[in-house]
Enzyme design. Structure first.
Site, PDB file in Angstrom:
ATOM      1  N   TYR A  56      -0.460   7.031   1.454  1.00 37.56           N
ATOM      2  CA  TYR A  56      -0.526   6.833   3.069  1.00 37.56           C
ATOM      3  C   TYR A  56       0.945   6.301   3.419  1.00 37.56           C
ATOM      4  CZ  TYR A  56      -5.512   5.855   1.997  1.00 37.56           C
ATOM      5  OH  TYR A  56      -6.895   5.906   1.736  1.00 37.56           O
ATOM      6  N   GLY A  57       1.615   7.567   4.025  1.00 35.87           N
ATOM      7  CA  GLY A  57       2.977   7.162   4.179  1.00 35.87           C
ATOM      8  C   GLY A  57       4.031   7.225   3.236  1.00 35.87           C
TER       9      GLY A  57
END
Length: 280
Positions: A56-57
């Site tokens: 996530y990112g």
């Protein structure tokens, strides 16, 4: 009535309705400020389980949670996932379960989350190019070294879970599962048998449950939303179920958390139980 708490690994107590941080944007700007507020509001509402991942990112989501919540409340569990890495000219995410890669990703997660130990570390996916025993064995060694407390898996079959358990104790499984999609019911049953936490993702079928007439009818009967009915059904379906619905909006977060207080009648639950066959 089922308990609203669960002890992951037999000793780590969390409230069963958690929060998935995947949708929180980590880039600078107004979106990030809102994301920080959502994470803090989750804790204010009593959430004690927050799920994130390196994917996530590229670690940005982990850093966001640390900025929002560190130093963490004593009863808060922030669990993260490893086992994917960027590669190729376009930086695509690919499975990478090589032990040396997993060790490096854990060290980086510890730094980003600002902790000395990750109480629940999950393998995001099993890498078919690396023996499963090597991947879980690396996590076992990290646990023995004190860098992680408990080992979890994600998107596994019953056979893969059993193989992993021969290498190390497994505390959690995170598979796709919701009211309309119960493909992994056998995995849930295996988790129930062994007292393993089951963290369903895509908990509300990305809004599809709201379009189902039966779900809408039950929601109307209880003055609730279809999303709340989908979450209430999950909580009542199994005592090892720990839903982690995600959102980037405080109003939606509050709606989700309120689902823990909804009680479905036996008749309502029976009506909802039959939906998976129709959705198949």
């Amino acid at each position: 009535m089922t308990s609203d708490v669960f002890r992951i690994g037999g000793d780590l107590e969390v409230r069963r309705l958690g929060f998935g941080a995947m949708h929180l944007p980590a880039d600078p700007g107004p979106g990030r400020e809102n994301a920080l507020a959502v994470a803090r509001r989750a804790v204010e509402l009593g959430v004690t389980l927050i799920d994130t991942a390196y994917m996530y990112g590229g670690g940005g989501n982990e850093e966001l949670l640390a900025e929002a919540l560190h130093p963490y409340p004593k009863d808060l569990l922030v669990t993260t996932k490893i086992g994917l890495e960027r590669s190729g000219p376009a930086g695509e995410w690919e499975l990478d379960g090589r032990p040396e890669m997993l060790r490096g990703q854990v060290d980086n997660a510890l730094r980003r989350l600002r902790v000395e130990r990750i109480e629940l570390l999950q393998l995001h996916r099993i890498d078919p190019k690396t023996p499963l025993a090597d991947q879980v064995g690396a996590l076992r060694e990290l646990r023995e070294a004190g860098k992680i407390g408990r080992i979890g898996l994600s998107e596994v079959t019953v056979d893969e879970l059993r193989q992993a358990q021969r290498v190390a104790p497994i505390a959690s499984v995170q598979n796709r599962y919701n009211l309309l999609d119960r493909e992994h019911e056998p995995v849930l049953a295996a988790c129930e048998e062994d007292g393993i936490a089951f963290l369903p993702w895509r908990t509300v079928a990305w809004g599809k449950s709201g379009a189902d007439a039966e779900v809408a009818a039950v929601a109307a009967e209880l003055d609730a939303t279809p999303t709340q009915i989908a979450l209430a059904w999950l909580l009542g379906h199994s005592p090892v179920m720990l839903p982690i619905p995600g959102t980037a909006r405080i109003a939606h977060l509050e709606e989700n958390v309120a689902a823990a207080g909804i009680e479905l009648s036996e008749a309502q639950r029976e009506r909802l139980d039959g939906l998976a066959e129709r959705a198949a």
